[in-house]
Scaffold this motif. Structure first.
Motif, PDB file in Angstrom:
ATOM      1  N   PRO A 115       0.848  -1.213   0.261  1.00 39.78           N
ATOM      2  CA  PRO A 115      -0.049  -0.057   0.112  1.00 39.78           C
ATOM      3  C   PRO A 115       0.864   1.319  -0.034  1.00 39.78           C
ATOM      4  CG  PRO A 115      -0.677  -1.588   1.725  1.00 39.78           C
ATOM      5  CD  PRO A 115       0.464  -2.112   1.058  1.00 39.78           C
ATOM      6  N   SER A 116       0.440   2.260  -0.749  1.00 39.98           N
ATOM      7  CA  SER A 116       1.420   3.450  -0.930  1.00 39.98           C
ATOM      8  C   SER A 116       1.606   4.144   0.396  1.00 39.98           C
ATOM      9  CB  SER A 116       0.666   4.220  -1.844  1.00 39.98           C
ATOM     10  OG  SER A 116      -0.420   4.753  -1.326  1.00 39.98           O
ATOM     11  N   TYR A 117       0.558   4.241   1.370  1.00 37.52           N
ATOM     12  CA  TYR A 117       0.604   4.741   2.470  1.00 37.52           C
ATOM     13  C   TYR A 117       1.993   4.069   3.462  1.00 37.52           C
ATOM     14  CZ  TYR A 117      -2.939   1.630   3.804  1.00 37.52           C
ATOM     15  OH  TYR A 117      -3.708   0.368   4.132  1.00 37.52           O
ATOM     16  N   VAL A 118       1.879   2.816   3.177  1.00 35.98           N
ATOM     17  CA  VAL A 118       3.054   1.972   4.114  1.00 35.98           C
ATOM     18  C   VAL A 118       4.346   2.467   3.442  1.00 35.98           C
ATOM     19  CG1 VAL A 118       3.960  -0.039   4.223  1.00 35.98           C
ATOM     20  CG2 VAL A 118       1.539   0.024   4.670  1.00 35.98           C
ATOM     21  N   GLY A 119       4.564   2.556   2.138  1.00 34.66           N
ATOM     22  CA  GLY A 119       5.747   2.956   1.603  1.00 34.66           C
ATOM     23  C   GLY A 119       6.219   4.387   1.733  1.00 34.66           C
TER      24      GLY A 119
ATOM     25  N   PHE B 178      -5.035   9.107  -0.551  1.00 31.72           N
ATOM     26  CA  PHE B 178      -5.072   9.892   0.656  1.00 31.72           C
ATOM     27  C   PHE B 178      -4.142   9.926   1.720  1.00 31.72           C
ATOM     28  CE2 PHE B 178      -6.537   9.571   5.337  1.00 31.72           C
ATOM     29  CZ  PHE B 178      -6.294  11.034   5.363  1.00 31.72           C
ATOM     30  N   GLY B 179      -3.623   8.652   1.776  1.00 28.63           N
ATOM     31  CA  GLY B 179      -2.511   8.403   2.786  1.00 28.63           C
ATOM     32  C   GLY B 179      -1.117   9.048   2.488  1.00 28.63           C
TER      33      GLY B 179
ATOM     34  N   ILE C  54       4.467   7.699  -4.743  1.00 30.54           N
ATOM     35  CA  ILE C  54       3.247   7.037  -5.396  1.00 30.54           C
ATOM     36  C   ILE C  54       3.729   6.479  -6.729  1.00 30.54           C
ATOM     37  CG2 ILE C  54       1.195   7.619  -6.428  1.00 30.54           C
ATOM     38  CD1 ILE C  54       0.747   9.819  -4.517  1.00 30.54           C
ATOM     39  N   THR C  55       4.681   6.893  -7.599  1.00 31.47           N
ATOM     40  CA  THR C  55       5.313   6.215  -8.588  1.00 31.47           C
ATOM     41  C   THR C  55       5.583   4.909  -8.467  1.00 31.47           C
ATOM     42  OG1 THR C  55       5.791   8.502  -9.581  1.00 31.47           O
ATOM     43  CG2 THR C  55       6.770   6.483 -10.486  1.00 31.47           C
TER      44      THR C  55
ATOM     45  N   ILE D 174      -2.475   0.881  11.555  1.00 34.82           N
ATOM     46  CA  ILE D 174      -1.168   1.286  10.915  1.00 34.82           C
ATOM     47  C   ILE D 174      -1.243   2.770  10.797  1.00 34.82           C
ATOM     48  CG2 ILE D 174      -0.064   1.398   8.557  1.00 34.82           C
ATOM     49  CD1 ILE D 174      -0.885  -1.501   8.054  1.00 34.82           C
ATOM     50  N   TRP D 175      -2.423   3.151  10.635  1.00 33.32           N
ATOM     51  CA  TRP D 175      -2.601   4.689  10.546  1.00 33.32           C
ATOM     52  C   TRP D 175      -2.440   5.323  11.903  1.00 33.32           C
ATOM     53  CZ3 TRP D 175      -2.257   7.699   6.646  1.00 33.32           C
ATOM     54  CH2 TRP D 175      -2.664   9.041   6.852  1.00 33.32           C
TER      55      TRP D 175
END
Length: 536
Positions: free
Chosen positions: A112-116, A220-221, A155-156, A496-497
């Motif tokens: 997930p991008s928010y983890v990255g 969003f994250g 994100i990329t 996680i958040w």
């Protein structure tokens, strides 16, 4: 003539009349999917005109709009720059360990991008781990990871597989005799790629780019963690600050951007056939020559950077998990149970809603069938935070007994991810031999009985696969879960958040690893769809 006779005539004699019961059921499902956005429009229109103008044309709104457009454009271009060469290398050249790189390059999609995002902040932030490694070497600071450039980078790294997978699939089905014809006309490999291959795979590149663009503008994250003011982040901030009118207006602006992206993708889409008798032929691979081994640096660098940084940071957090303990932040196994149960409920509901829509679209070539099928894609194209906000307006204002309940949360998931179930089910239904259905009808079975005894057993695997995709995607959904979950209902993503919001990252390790395992299962489903000798 009775409804039963009309349906039978439609199935056996090719009558253009549509079954009333199925039509009404599909219309009800489509209306339920579109309704939340209609409610958002009503809320935005209700804002006083002068205040609406002031909010829409304020400096803050302009900043949000510019940042969102730059983010979407930057991510889209970057994904094309990475995804297309990687697809070409793994599908059309003699790259060493080509099959290994084919899978490795796709794996960042499971993160997930928010983890990255919070992994990269922890690694490359002002006081990050990378800074501590370089400090003894005299390097006092590293480039700032926050802001627009850092958000585009993160994100990329986790969305370029959209372009890679669609482009690779097109290259695998590409008719290589077209290239041979170009070579006989004295075109070199570069000229043949530009004149023949690129125009043919352009629709696939556009399809992957659309997914990347929609993801970037709806994420969003990552922008929240990277402190970049974009639509999704500002909508969430206004929602928490009770700025309902401004949040509604921003949501409408974001919807306009999404519609423009869809229109642009439609303009460049082509129905050009990309396969032929020699599609996927392997003996005509492009020889890289002396660049064969250096070319591996591209897939190794991209996939390694995207995967190793989160694993490195998670490993460090796991080792340091004893420091700064806070019992209230501890991971609770019930969070996994909550995530699995609500995702399973969404998967079952989506499968049940997808069956009539998919059956209607597959068996009736009419504008109404097209409208019903396209209506299912509305929620998927709309950012999760916008959908959540629309349901907040509706639930809190008119059905308070439904607001912040599990049924409303499950409904939001279904609206968001129903196309995954519809697409899989429709593909399976299209593969059913119509003669089998007609044979069932001639034996006296009703339409429902024929579907239950003949069609359903043949399409069951497709329906289950679609439901599995809904389940796995729901597990990772962040904004809808944050906004609509019942009070005290904690899931893997909310844990996680909470951990990243309080900078107690060690409490995100276990749920993140669990989420990565589940996401990995979704990648297995995706990669298994290629099949064949050259499939993943």
């Amino acid at each position: 003539m009775t409804l039963r006779h009309r349906i039978r005539d439609r199935l056996t004699d090719g009558d253009d009349r549509l079954p009333i019961g199925l039509t009404l059921l599909c219309a009800a499902i489509a209306a339920a999917l579109v309704f939340p956005l209609a409610w958002l429009v009503i809320e935005a229109v209700a804002v006083e005109r002068e205040r609406a103008v002031d909010l829409l044309f304020s400096a803050g709104t302009a900043d949000v709009l510019v940042n969102s457009l730059l983010l979407m454009g930057g991510v889209t271009v970057s994904c094309i720059v990475l995804g297309v060469p990687l697809a070409y290398l793994t599908a059309r050249t003699d790259l060493p360990f080509r099959r290994f790189w084919s899978v490795a390059v796709a794996l960042p999609l499971v993160v997930p991008s928010y983890v990255g995002a919070f992994s990269f902040v922890s690694a490359f932030g002002p006081q990050g781990e990378f800074h501590e490694v370089l400090a003894p070497l005299g390097v006092e600071r590293v480039p700032d990871i926050y802001g627009l450039s850092g958000t585009i980078l993160v994100i990329t790294l986790y969305t370029y597989p959209y372009v890679y997978l669609t482009t690779r699939a097109a290259l695998l089905s590409f008719d290589t005799t077209l290239l041979e014809a170009a070579r006989t006309l004295n075109h070199g490999r570069l000229s043949a790629f530009r004149r023949v291959t690129l125009p043919t795979i352009r629709p696939a590149i556009a399809a992957g780019s659309l997914l990347a663009a929609l993801y970037a503008v709806s994420d969003f994250g990552t922008p929240s963690i990277m402190r970049l003011p974009v639509f999704t982040r500002q909508i969430y901030v206004e929602y928490n600050a009770f700025g309902r009118d401004y949040a509604a207006l921003l949501s409408l602006q974001l919807l306009v951007v999404v519609v423009l992206v869809l229109a642009l993708e439609w303009a460049v889409r082509s129905d050009r056939e990309t396969s032929g008798d020699d599609a996927g032929r392997t003996e005509d691979r492009v020889s890289l020559g002396w660049l064969r081994w250096p070319a591996t640096l591209l897939p190794a660098g991209v996939s390694g950077f995207a995967l190793l940084v989160p694993l490195w940071i998670l490993g460090l957090w796991l080792v340091r998990s004893e420091s700064g303990r806070r019992p209230s932040m501890a991971f609770d196994p019930v969070q996994v149970l909550n995530s699995v149960s609500v995702s399973a409920a969404a998967a079952v509901a989506a499968a049940l809603a997808a069956i009539p829509i998919a059956y209607f679209a597959a068996n009736h070539d009419s504008p109404l069938a097209t409208v019903f099928e396209r209506a299912t894609y509305v929620g998927f194209a709309v950012p999760g935070i916008v959908l959540a906000l629309a349901l907040v307006y509706f639930g809190s204002g008119y059905v308070p007994w439904l607001y912040q309940t599990l049924p409303l949360l499950v409904f939001a998931y279904v609206v968001r991810f129903l196309p995954q179930a519809v697409g899989s089910a429709r593909t399976s239904i299209l593969q059913v031999d119509r003669r089998l259905v007609e044979a069932g009808r001639t034996l006296g079975e009703s339409p429902t009985g024929t579907f239950r005894r003949v069609t359903f057993p043949l399409v069951r695997s497709g329906i289950v696969a679609g439901a599995a995709l809904v389940f796995l995607t729901t597990m990772k959904e962040l904004p809808v879960t944050l906004v609509l979950r019942p009070s005290g209902f904690e899931t893997i993503v909310t844990q996680i958040w909470r951990a990243q919001a309080t900078a107690l990252y060690q409490y995100a390790v276990v749920p993140t690893l669990i989420l990565l395992v589940i996401s990995g299962l979704s990648m297995v489903v995706i990669l298994a769809q290629e099949g064949g000798e050259e499939g993943l």
